[in-house]
Every structure is written in C-alpha cells, then in structure tokens.
Design a protein around this motif. Structure first.
Motif, PDB file in Angstrom:
ATOM      1  N   GLY A 186       0.819  -1.201   0.000  1.00 40.32           N
ATOM      2  CA  GLY A 186       0.000   0.000   0.000  1.00 40.32           C
ATOM      3  C   GLY A 186       0.856   1.257   0.000  1.00 40.32           C
ATOM      4  N   TYR A 188       1.260   5.416   1.523  1.00 41.41           N
ATOM      5  CA  TYR A 188       0.905   6.178   2.712  1.00 41.41           C
ATOM      6  C   TYR A 188       1.481   7.589   2.653  1.00 41.41           C
ATOM      7  CZ  TYR A 188       5.640   5.047   4.382  1.00 41.41           C
ATOM      8  OH  TYR A 188       7.002   4.905   4.500  1.00 41.41           O
ATOM      9  N   HIS A 201      -2.925   5.601   5.370  1.00 42.43           N
ATOM     10  CA  HIS A 201      -2.409   4.449   4.620  1.00 42.43           C
ATOM     11  C   HIS A 201      -3.554   3.810   3.847  1.00 42.43           C
ATOM     12  CE1 HIS A 201      -1.504   0.148   4.008  1.00 42.43           C
ATOM     13  NE2 HIS A 201      -0.268   0.562   3.804  1.00 42.43           N
ATOM     14  N   TYR A 202      -3.304   3.518   2.569  1.00 40.53           N
ATOM     15  CA  TYR A 202      -4.311   2.886   1.711  1.00 40.53           C
ATOM     16  C   TYR A 202      -3.745   1.600   1.125  1.00 40.53           C
ATOM     17  CZ  TYR A 202      -7.353   2.047  -2.296  1.00 40.53           C
ATOM     18  OH  TYR A 202      -8.204   1.461  -3.207  1.00 40.53           O
ATOM     19  N   ARG A 221     -10.264  -4.102   1.327  1.00 43.10           N
ATOM     20  CA  ARG A 221      -8.985  -3.404   1.395  1.00 43.10           C
ATOM     21  C   ARG A 221      -8.958  -2.525   2.645  1.00 43.10           C
ATOM     22  NH1 ARG A 221      -7.526  -1.234  -4.696  1.00 43.10           N
ATOM     23  NH2 ARG A 221      -7.891  -3.202  -5.808  1.00 43.10           N
ATOM     24  N   LEU A 223      -8.024   0.853   4.886  1.00 38.42           N
ATOM     25  CA  LEU A 223      -7.836   2.298   4.861  1.00 38.42           C
ATOM     26  C   LEU A 223      -7.690   2.750   6.309  1.00 38.42           C
ATOM     27  CD1 LEU A 223      -7.761   5.051   3.449  1.00 38.42           C
ATOM     28  CD2 LEU A 223     -10.265   5.130   3.670  1.00 38.42           C
TER      29      LEU A 223
END
Length: 232
Positions: A186, A188, A201-202, A221, A223
């Motif tokens: 991911g 961030y 953060h993704y 997901r 997040l």
C-alpha cells in the motif's frame, strides 16, 4: 603587610585568568553537526476501516491499530531537507465489523451478519513491514521542530491473523486463514509539524486472495487514518 597582601591577591588573580585563557584555548570547540539525520524511529496509532466490502458490509464499533519501527534516513541534498528512508517495522490492526467467518482456517466460510446475531465479531492481523519513503522537511541542524511531508510505499508480510466471533452460534475463533493474502502492499502519507503528524495508509491489494459471500468475491482493502510520531 597591606602591600604584600595586595600583591598576593593581584598575582593570584592573574594566574587564574591566565589558566582560564589556556583552558579555553585547549578545550575543543563543539562542532556543528552538518551531517545530521532525522526521524529514525516511528510509532503511531490509527483508526482502521475496511473498504470495498461485499453487499451489506458495515463496520461496528471503533477499530484501532498500532504501528512502529525503524527507518534509515538518507539525505540526498546539501541542506538535508530532502531524503530517502527505508527500514523495518510491524503493524497490529484490529477490525470490528459484520463480516462473519465460520468453519476452519483451512476451509473458511463467509457471511454478512445481522446486528442481532452477534455481540462481538473482530478480525485482527499482525504484519512485518518494509517501508520506503521520500521525505521533505524544513529542518536544520539547530532545530528539531520543523514541517514535514513524507510519502511512501509499504510492503507487508502477514505474520498472524485471528477472527473472533461471539453470538448465536457461541464462541468461534479462527486462526491462520488460508484465504488471506500473505503479502500486502500500500501507499501512505505522513505530514505535520514537530511532534504530531497526520498519517493515512491505503491498501492497494485485497486482504483476501480467495473467498466469496454468496456469488460475490471478497475484495476487502484497508484504509487507516491516525497520528504518527517520529523520534530521532
């Protein structure tokens, strides 16, 4: 006698001043640290959420996570305001929701739970992290208070997972779910001034590599939004 005393005091004072002058000349001067590094350790607390859930999915209660680790700061310009950092860390994430897991870790089943069907439904993960980030800060060697914008990419390896359910079906605990992705990644962003920094953060890939609710594939997901604290 008075003249002798006066001369003695004058002579002693001269010796003291001379000694101070010698000490000052011999004492090494403090050097300015022009090769300083910033923000080598980090700790954070986050509010967690899962997105892209199946139809009927919803979060439940507050979900909290913790992260921390070490980053090697490597400045890339003379003023040391730009840098690249890479390191090692770990993250504990907790998710409270209505995404039910039953069966076993080797053969899990999934369903969306009604609010009356459970009192607790918690999914937790522990990952080992490899972050790498590009940094900008307004720091100088004279001050540890400055603005920063750090953006990066984080690769995570799943070390531990557990789902705990309490409700109409009793108490069910499932560990080591084989449907989960062992590797996650991911992007961030961390930005702020001095001590407090906003952190986002993704997750770019799903927590689940396989699994379905009915005919719908599970594509949850992460997040996370929180506060990050950097330490020299």
């Amino acid at each position: 006698m008075r003249v002798f005393t006066f001369l003695f005091v004058l002579f002693s004072g001269s010796l003291a001043l001379a000694q101070d002058s010698i000490d000052n000349e011999e004492r090494p001067k403090a050097k300015i640290d022009s090769l300083y590094r910033e923000d080598q350790f980090y700790v954070g607390i986050t509010y967690n959420n899962l997105i892209n859930g199946p139809k009927g999915y919803s979060k439940d209660k507050i979900s909290i996570g913790f992260t921390g680790g070490f980053l090697r700061d490597m400045p890339v310009n003379k003023n040391r305001t730009f840098a690249i950092a890479a390191g090692l860390g770990c993250t504990y994430n907790n998710y409270n929701n209505n995404f039910g897991v039953s069966g076993t870790g080797q053969q899990p089943n999934y369903a969306i739970l009604g609010a009356e069907a459970y009192s607790k439904n918690r999914f937790t993960t522990l990952t080992a992290d490899l972050p790498i980030e590009f940094r900008w800060r307004s720091s100088t060697f004279e001050s540890t208070k400055f603005w920063r914008i750090y953006t990066g990419f984080k690769l995570s390896y799943l070390v531990y997972d557990r789902n705990v359910y309490e409700g109409d079906s009793g108490h069910v605990t499932i560990k080591n779910n084989t449907n989960l992705n062992k590797v996650g990644y991911g992007v961030y962003l961390a930005s702020g001034y001095n001590t407090f920094n906003v952190y986002v953060h993704y997750g770019l890939n799903s927590l689940f590599q396989t699994g379905q609710v009915g005919t719908e594939k599970v594509q949850l997901r992460s997040l996370t939004i929180g506060l990050l604290f950097y330490i020299l």
